[in-house]
Design a protein around this motif. Structure first.
Motif, short mmCIF file in Angstrom:
data_model
loop_
_atom_site.label_atom_id
_atom_site.label_comp_id
_atom_site.label_asym_id
_atom_site.label_seq_id
_atom_site.Cartn_x
_atom_site.Cartn_y
_atom_site.Cartn_z
N ALA B 110 0.76 -1.37 0.16
CA ALA B 110 -0.06 -0.02 -0.04
C ALA B 110 0.90 1.26 -0.06
CB ALA B 110 -0.94 0.00 1.24
N ILE B 111 2.00 1.28 0.78
CA ILE B 111 2.90 2.36 0.79
C ILE B 111 3.60 2.61 -0.59
CG2 ILE B 111 5.08 3.43 1.66
CD1 ILE B 111 4.79 1.94 4.35
N GLU B 194 -6.16 0.48 2.09
CA GLU B 194 -4.71 1.11 2.73
C GLU B 194 -4.04 2.00 1.57
OE1 GLU B 194 -3.47 1.33 5.75
OE2 GLU B 194 -5.35 0.43 6.44
N THR B 195 -4.18 1.36 0.30
CA THR B 195 -3.43 2.21 -0.85
C THR B 195 -4.22 3.36 -1.09
OG1 THR B 195 -3.07 -0.12 -1.90
CG2 THR B 195 -3.05 1.91 -3.05
N ALA B 196 -5.67 3.08 -0.83
CA ALA B 196 -6.82 4.40 -1.06
C ALA B 196 -6.01 5.48 -0.24
CB ALA B 196 -8.00 3.91 -1.20
N ILE B 197 -6.07 4.94 1.03
CA ILE B 197 -5.70 6.11 2.18
C ILE B 197 -4.50 6.76 1.88
CG2 ILE B 197 -5.30 6.49 4.60
CD1 ILE B 197 -7.35 4.11 5.06
N TRP B 198 -3.45 6.02 1.61
CA TRP B 198 -2.25 6.41 1.48
C TRP B 198 -1.94 7.17 0.18
CZ3 TRP B 198 2.70 6.16 4.03
CH2 TRP B 198 2.44 5.35 5.25
N SER B 199 -2.43 6.92 -0.74
CA SER B 199 -2.62 7.91 -2.05
C SER B 199 -3.42 9.26 -1.68
CB SER B 199 -3.58 7.24 -3.16
OG SER B 199 -4.93 7.21 -3.20
N ILE B 242 4.55 9.40 8.22
CA ILE B 242 4.74 8.78 9.27
C ILE B 242 3.53 8.72 10.38
CG2 ILE B 242 6.25 8.70 11.69
CD1 ILE B 242 8.51 10.05 9.99
N THR B 243 3.01 9.75 10.68
CA THR B 243 1.88 9.83 11.44
C THR B 243 0.82 8.96 10.65
OG1 THR B 243 2.45 12.23 11.77
CG2 THR B 243 0.22 11.39 12.38
N VAL B 244 0.67 9.14 9.58
CA VAL B 244 -0.35 8.00 8.81
C VAL B 244 -0.44 6.78 8.80
CG1 VAL B 244 -1.49 7.72 6.54
CG2 VAL B 244 -0.69 10.38 6.89
N ALA B 245 0.90 6.42 8.88
CA ALA B 245 1.21 4.96 9.14
C ALA B 245 1.06 4.57 10.49
CB ALA B 245 2.71 4.74 9.09
N GLY B 246 1.00 5.41 11.56
CA GLY B 246 0.62 5.08 13.08
C GLY B 246 -0.85 4.89 13.04
N LEU B 247 -1.45 5.76 12.23
CA LEU B 247 -2.94 5.89 12.50
C LEU B 247 -3.58 4.77 11.75
CD1 LEU B 247 -3.67 9.68 12.44
CD2 LEU B 247 -3.32 8.17 14.30
N GLN B 248 -3.06 3.91 11.18
CA GLN B 248 -3.58 3.01 10.33
C GLN B 248 -4.00 1.58 10.90
OE1 GLN B 248 -5.20 3.59 7.57
NE2 GLN B 248 -4.43 5.66 7.91
N MET B 249 -3.13 1.65 12.35
CA MET B 249 -3.64 0.20 13.02
C MET B 249 -5.04 -0.41 13.12
SD MET B 249 -1.26 -1.85 13.80
CE MET B 249 0.27 -1.77 14.70
#
Lengths: 308, 316
Positions: B110-111, B194-199, B242-249
């Protein structure tokens, strides 16, 4: 509080995410371009029209077709779509798929809408109290919101659903119980900002009661983000219903819902794929429509919050 | 930095305490409460049950019980599974690997995809690609994960026969290639949302950076566009991620549960669902608490990493 793309500013202690992240991540591209306006409003309009069709179809449709959603016809099992008397085919018991999709739509849309209303009620109440009074009460309430948000919604929903007797009403309540936290956050932020404004101070100086200030002065001024949150919450609730029903802890058969129609469709994936494909298409259609509508409403109602 | 970390850590611990209270409440809401394991299908009389309740301390006031329950949890005693009598932590531990493998693969996927789509969307803002990516992200966020899983199985396993329809490995095989082969479909399904959110976040972050003065300066002094994008813009645009990654849990954990169910992946999500159907409350509770802790740790780590990575963030 803007719930646009960049909701979570760096360093913001937001243990939320989950479905909220799904919503927060959406905001259509640019501003002031014809293409964008065209695109955005077309999509929001399309969403509204599709929702209207789904609602009308679900509520009036069953009267217009000659099949009953619970009528079992073993001789007509697994009839593929567009091949015979049953337009969308039949399921493993020979029940008409179209009739079941319509009745399932009634349940899924009703659960989604009702859960939204209840979760908005809880969220607005908690958010308003926390935002208006602030202090220890506000902090305690919002930390409770943070704590509940630590549980991924599906985990919480399933754990609670296992404890109760599943039924349409109880599932609706449970979905509402796992979907109010984001609303509370939005409302809390709004109320906290608004209560310092002149009109609120004036109302207080005139001796208006807290209740009146909150619900006659403050909440109406936060109506834009609340309406947007409500629309997105319907999408979230429909999605949650489909998850919990698919996993077998939601709406129980023979009552159809879009989610539980998928419950044992996986077994027939090879022989009758339409059993799995059709209900999912309707869920996706409904959820996408509500999301686009919410996005369009955000654009229309709240011109201040624009990112790019 | 130390005071900031201590404060953030303290907040997380407090939050975990509230989380544990909610968990304790749910456990005691369960029919029969913690006694359920003895009441279900056993041939004990009411007298036996009463005696056990007394021995276990269940007749004492709730706050006392909570304190003891919490103390035991901190000491690593999360109870025993009703199903096989194994310690809960052990049961969770034996399923954690499969879940982490799935989550990690999906996140990396996704990243990579999300950042690529987001960056391209930001660079070619308002282009057809940008619009399609935006609409695609909205649709991706609206698709029920389990249904996307079913469609994936239908297309790639039933119709094309390229990928296995489920499980983590072929029985008796277990080679690395076989494992990867089984991993593709579920990772793809979990990666969709996840891909949608990351993009979306990447696009937004990139646009924020591209409009900064130093980017204009870099361009004005004659640096090639590509170099400005990669050396100046991308580096800074990746920071907030980095913040986005942390909130994806929470999204990841919830998605993993559903994906594991569809693909019969032997992870924690499936264990959770199985435990629910067995009314195995200690394991259900254990996973609930464990996932909440993972969410909190994700947030905490994101905050700390962000502070470390971005010297502009003042700590304290």
């Amino acid at each position: 509080m803007s719930s646009s793309i960049f909701d979570s500013s760096p360093g913001d202690s937001n243990p939320g995410g989950d479905f909220a992240a799904r919503e927060a991540a959406i905001a259509l591209p640019p501003r002031n371009t014809a293409l964008r306006r065209f695109c955005r409003h077309r999509l929001a309009m399309a969403g509204a029209i599709i929702i209207a069709i789904l609602v009308l179809g679900s509520y009036l449709g069953p009267y217009l077709i000659p099949y009953d959603d619970t009528f079992i016809d073993i001789m007509q099992r697994f009839a593929p779509p567009f091949s015979g008397a049953h337009i969308l085919g039949t399921d493993e018991l020979g029940r008409d798929m179209l009739a079941r999709l319509m009745m399932g739509g009634r349940i899924s849309l009703a659960v989604g809408f009702t859960a939204m209303v209840i979760s908005m009620g809880i969220g607005i109440l908690v958010g308003a109290i926390a935002g208006y009074y602030g202090g220890i009460v506000g902090a305690a309430l919002m930390r409770f919101v943070d704590a509940v948000l630590c549980f991924p919604s599906i985990f919480l929903l399933l754990a609670l659903a296992a404890l109760i007797e599943p039924g349409v009403a109880s599932i609706t309540l449970l979905i509402a119980a796992t979907a109010w936290m984001d609303v509370a956050r939005i409302v809390e932020g709004q109320i906290r900002g608004l209560r310092e404004r002149d009109f609120a101070v004036a109302a207080e100086a005139l001796g208006a009661s807290d209740l009146r200030i909150v619900f006659r002065e403050l909440v109406p001024n936060a109506v834009a983000p609340i309406v947007v949150a409500a629309t997105l919450n319907v999408a979230k609730a429909i999605l949650l219903e489909s998850y919990v029903s698919y996993l077998g802890y939601g709406i129980q058969p023979p009552t159809p819902s879009w989610g539980n129609m998928l419950n044992n469709a996986q077994i027939y994936l090879t022989s009758a794929p339409w059993l799995a494909i059709l209900p999912g298409l309707f869920i996706t259609l409904a959820v996408t429509s509500f999301n686009f509508l919410g996005d369009g409403l955000r654009d229309a109602l709240d011109p201040r919050m624009e990112n790019h | 930095m130390a005071p900031y970390l201590i404060r953030r850590f303290g907040q997380a611990v407090l939050l975990l305490l509230v989380v544990s209270m909610i968990g304790f409440a749910i456990l005691h809401l369960a029919p029969g409460g913690p006694m359920a394991q003895y009441a279900i299908g056993s041939n004990m009389s009411q007298e036996d049950l009463d005696r056990i309740a007394q021995q276990l301390g269940l007749d004492r006031p709730l706050p006392v019980q909570y304190a003891e329950w919490l103390w035991r949890m901190l000491g690593g005693d999360w109870g025993t599974s009703f199903r096989d009598g194994q310690p809960v932590l052990h049961v969770i531990g034996s399923h954690l690997g499969a879940t982490l493998q799935l989550m990690l693969t999906a996140t990396l996927l996704a990243i990579f995809l999300g950042c690529w789509i987001g960056i391209l969307g930001a660079i070619r803002r308002y282009s057809v690609f940008d619009y399609l990516a935006t609409i695609g992200a909205m649709v991706a966020l609206s698709i029920p994960t389990f249904w996307f899983g079913l469609v994936t199985i239908f297309v790639f396993s039933v119709e094309l026969g390229w990928l296995p329809a489920g499980n983590r490995e072929t029985v008796g095989d277990g080679s690395l290639l076989d494992m990867l082969h089984h991993l593709i479909a579920p990772a793809m399904v979990l990666a969709l949302v996840e891909t949608a959110i990351w993009s979306r976040f990447m696009r937004s972050s990139m646009l924020d950076v591209v409009n900064q003065d130093y980017i204009r300066t870099a361009r004005a002094k004659g640096l090639p566009r590509f170099k400005v994008l990669t050396r100046h813009a991308l580096r800074n645009a990746l920071l907030p991620m980095i913040t986005v990654a942390g909130l994806q849990m929470p999204t990841l954990l919830g998605g993993a549960l559903v994906t594991e169910t569809v693909f019969t992946w032997p992870g924690m999500g499936r264990l959770f669902l199985d435990s629910i159907s067995y009314r195995d409350y200690p394991v259900v509770m254990g996973i609930l608490m464990f996932s909440a802790a993972m969410v909190l740790i994700g947030n905490l780590l994101a905050d700390m990493l962000y502070a470390v990575a971005d010297p502009r963030i003042r700590l304290g």
